[in-house]
Write a protein that holds these residues in place. Structure first.
Motif, PDB file in Angstrom:
ATOM      1  N   VAL A 286      31.577  31.943  41.603  1.00 29.13           N
ATOM      2  CA  VAL A 286      32.586  32.920  41.196  1.00 29.13           C
ATOM      3  C   VAL A 286      33.665  32.984  42.272  1.00 29.13           C
ATOM      4  O   VAL A 286      33.372  33.102  43.457  1.00 29.13           O
ATOM      5  N   LYS A 287      34.912  32.857  41.843  1.00 30.07           N
ATOM      6  CA  LYS A 287      36.049  32.874  42.766  1.00 30.07           C
ATOM      7  C   LYS A 287      36.820  34.179  42.591  1.00 30.07           C
ATOM      8  O   LYS A 287      37.082  34.594  41.465  1.00 30.07           O
ATOM      9  N   HIS A 288      37.171  34.809  43.706  1.00 34.22           N
ATOM     10  CA  HIS A 288      37.985  36.025  43.651  1.00 34.22           C
ATOM     11  C   HIS A 288      39.456  35.645  43.753  1.00 34.22           C
ATOM     12  O   HIS A 288      39.823  34.790  44.544  1.00 34.22           O
TER      13      HIS A 288
ATOM     14  N   VAL B 272      38.263  42.823  38.476  1.00 36.32           N
ATOM     15  CA  VAL B 272      37.507  43.437  39.563  1.00 36.32           C
ATOM     16  C   VAL B 272      38.111  44.819  39.803  1.00 36.32           C
ATOM     17  O   VAL B 272      37.413  45.814  39.931  1.00 36.32           O
TER      18      VAL B 272
ATOM     19  N   LYS C 235      38.213  38.051  39.027  1.00 31.86           N
ATOM     20  CA  LYS C 235      37.318  36.984  39.457  1.00 31.86           C
ATOM     21  C   LYS C 235      37.246  35.981  38.313  1.00 31.86           C
ATOM     22  O   LYS C 235      37.445  36.340  37.147  1.00 31.86           O
TER      23      LYS C 235
END
Length: 141
Positions: free
Chosen positions: A8-10, A98, A104
């Motif tokens: 998971v990338k923010h 988020v 995300k």
């Protein structure tokens, strides 16, 4: 059928901004220079990259891959399908909020391969899904 998921990338932008940018691939023109820099990082494996509103074509180690958007689920998900790819595959970009100003995302690749092919494509596809997610997380939305 094998499936590969990125971590998971923010992303420091709202879910709506991220979705709106990615839902029309023409918007990637503004990040073309960054994409060229990423081609360098990929060690010359990515040779070419082109896109229009609904499709993205990249040439990797002499193999041309075209991904076409087949479904847009507003603000949440963009689904792609491989078009004339060496193996049947689908790619999903999932976007979740988020906060008001942060989202995300996760990238998933699902490929139709037999047991023999699975051994050959697993590592490149897992690396590819992670690199794609990293690249998407770096885009200024």
């Amino acid at each position: 059928m094998v499936q590969f998921e990125s971590s998971v990338k923010h992303v420091p932008y709202s879910q709506e901004r991220v979705y709106t940018k990615l839902a029309d691939l023409n918007n990637l023109a503004s990040v073309r220079e960054k994409l060229d820099a990423l081609k360098e990082q990929a060690g010359g494996k990515v040779e070419d990259l082109s896109f229009d509103q609904d499709s993205l074509t990249l040439k990797v180690q002499g193999i041309s891959l075209t991904l076409r958007i087949i479904e847009r689920e507003p603000m949440k998900c963009i689904k792609f399908e491989g078009d004339k790819t060496p193996i049947p595959l689908n790619v999903w970009i999932q976007i979740l909020p988020v906060s008001e100003a942060e989202a995300k995302m996760k990238v998933t690749i699902r490929a139709e391969v037999n047991a023999f092919m699975k051994a050959m494509v697993s590592k490149p596809l897992q690396e590819g899904v992670e690199k794609l997610a990293d690249m998407l997380a770096m885009i200024p939305y």
